[in-house]
Design an enzyme around this catalytic site. Sequence first.
Site, mmCIF file in Angstrom:
data_model
loop_
_atom_site.group_PDB
_atom_site.id
_atom_site.type_symbol
_atom_site.label_atom_id
_atom_site.label_comp_id
_atom_site.label_asym_id
_atom_site.label_seq_id
_atom_site.Cartn_x
_atom_site.Cartn_y
_atom_site.Cartn_z
ATOM 1 N N ARG A 93 13.725 -3.682 -7.493
ATOM 2 C CA ARG A 93 12.296 -3.531 -7.782
ATOM 3 C C ARG A 93 12.084 -3.507 -9.290
ATOM 4 O O ARG A 93 12.834 -2.827 -10.012
ATOM 5 C CB ARG A 93 11.751 -2.223 -7.177
ATOM 6 C CG ARG A 93 12.171 -1.965 -5.740
ATOM 7 C CD ARG A 93 11.582 -2.966 -4.779
ATOM 8 N NE ARG A 93 10.132 -3.027 -4.835
ATOM 9 C CZ ARG A 93 9.318 -2.183 -4.204
ATOM 10 N NH1 ARG A 93 9.813 -1.212 -3.481
ATOM 11 N NH2 ARG A 93 8.014 -2.318 -4.302
ATOM 12 N N PRO A 150 0.831 -1.218 0.000
ATOM 13 C CA PRO A 150 0.000 0.000 0.000
ATOM 14 C C PRO A 150 0.861 1.262 0.000
ATOM 15 O O PRO A 150 1.853 1.334 0.716
ATOM 16 C CB PRO A 150 -0.799 -0.096 1.299
ATOM 17 C CG PRO A 150 -0.485 -1.402 1.917
ATOM 18 C CD PRO A 150 0.667 -2.023 1.193
ATOM 19 N N GLU A 151 0.487 2.217 -0.848
ATOM 20 C CA GLU A 151 1.202 3.485 -0.943
ATOM 21 C C GLU A 151 0.262 4.598 -0.471
ATOM 22 O O GLU A 151 -0.806 4.304 0.052
ATOM 23 C CB GLU A 151 1.677 3.690 -2.394
ATOM 24 C CG GLU A 151 2.508 2.509 -2.891
ATOM 25 C CD GLU A 151 2.938 2.610 -4.344
ATOM 26 O OE1 GLU A 151 3.111 3.728 -4.839
ATOM 27 O OE2 GLU A 151 3.120 1.550 -4.985
ATOM 28 N N LYS A 167 3.416 6.546 4.359
ATOM 29 C CA LYS A 167 2.651 5.301 4.309
ATOM 30 C C LYS A 167 2.191 4.854 5.704
ATOM 31 O O LYS A 167 1.810 3.703 5.887
ATOM 32 C CB LYS A 167 3.498 4.202 3.679
ATOM 33 C CG LYS A 167 3.943 4.501 2.248
ATOM 34 C CD LYS A 167 4.821 3.378 1.725
ATOM 35 C CE LYS A 167 5.519 3.781 0.439
ATOM 36 N NZ LYS A 167 6.518 2.789 0.023
#
Length: 279
Positions: free
Chosen positions: A265, A2-3, A60
């Site tokens: 990433r 989640p961002e 976050k």
Amino acid sequence: MPELPEVETVRISLNYRIVGQKITAVRIGDFAGVLGGDESSAFAARVVGREIVGTRRRGKYIMIDLDDDSLLLIHLRMTGNLVLVSRFDPKLRFEHLSLELENDTDLRFSDQRKFGRVIHYLPGNADVLDGKVGPEPLSDGFTVDVLAKSLARRSAPIKSALLNQKIVAGIGNIYADEALFRARIHPLSPANRLKFEEVRQLHRAIRQVLREGLGNRGTSVSHFRDGNGDEGNNQSNLRVYGKGRSESACPRCGRPLTFLVIGGRSSHFCPNCQRLAKA
Ligand SMILES: [Zn+2]
């Protein structure tokens, strides 16, 4: 993971239902590590009887303010979910913590990967994240100049710089890839080599993708659910994230998208629209 848009969606979905409620009991599951090293009975003793007086978000993180000026700092990390359910609902899968509220609801934290944390901070720590977390991208303080100054000091690829929470708070892999695509910047471009005009485009793109994500109540590509257990709708708004491996057509030029692993990433982008400037 989640961002900013997902975390803010969770906070908004919970806020009006938990503020004003007293915590009447605490249940801690098999994984006490969720408390970040705090001792279960001590945590419960400090938190039970307290009233929830507000919620905030920084980067976050979700902060739940209690009436003694202490706070609960919640980081969902990879797979954490914070959800409000009826007291009588069965235990969630991977449930680690439940705060029982006086109106027969439970604020429950579940987390398959166990990286998420719910940490109680004693009174006087309201600004615990200042200094650890950089500017809020949707705040007035986050100007093009602030971003430009910060990037000018980094030679890392811009993709990695955007994931650095000290440069800008709340951005992760999804919104970084989306913002770079909109700004037409190659993810490997060194942060300090961007022209001012490119930083301006990037600044605008960051705000745009985050606002759209928020408006769509978050992106549910894997585990994300809001505080009611509902999925977000932003996944259909994504232009490039997750589409490089399958070489989907670029929504701008129609050529195949691709991906690179940068800083561990995967980064999805269009090699035609996002060109790497020659050194
Ligand atoms: Zn393209």
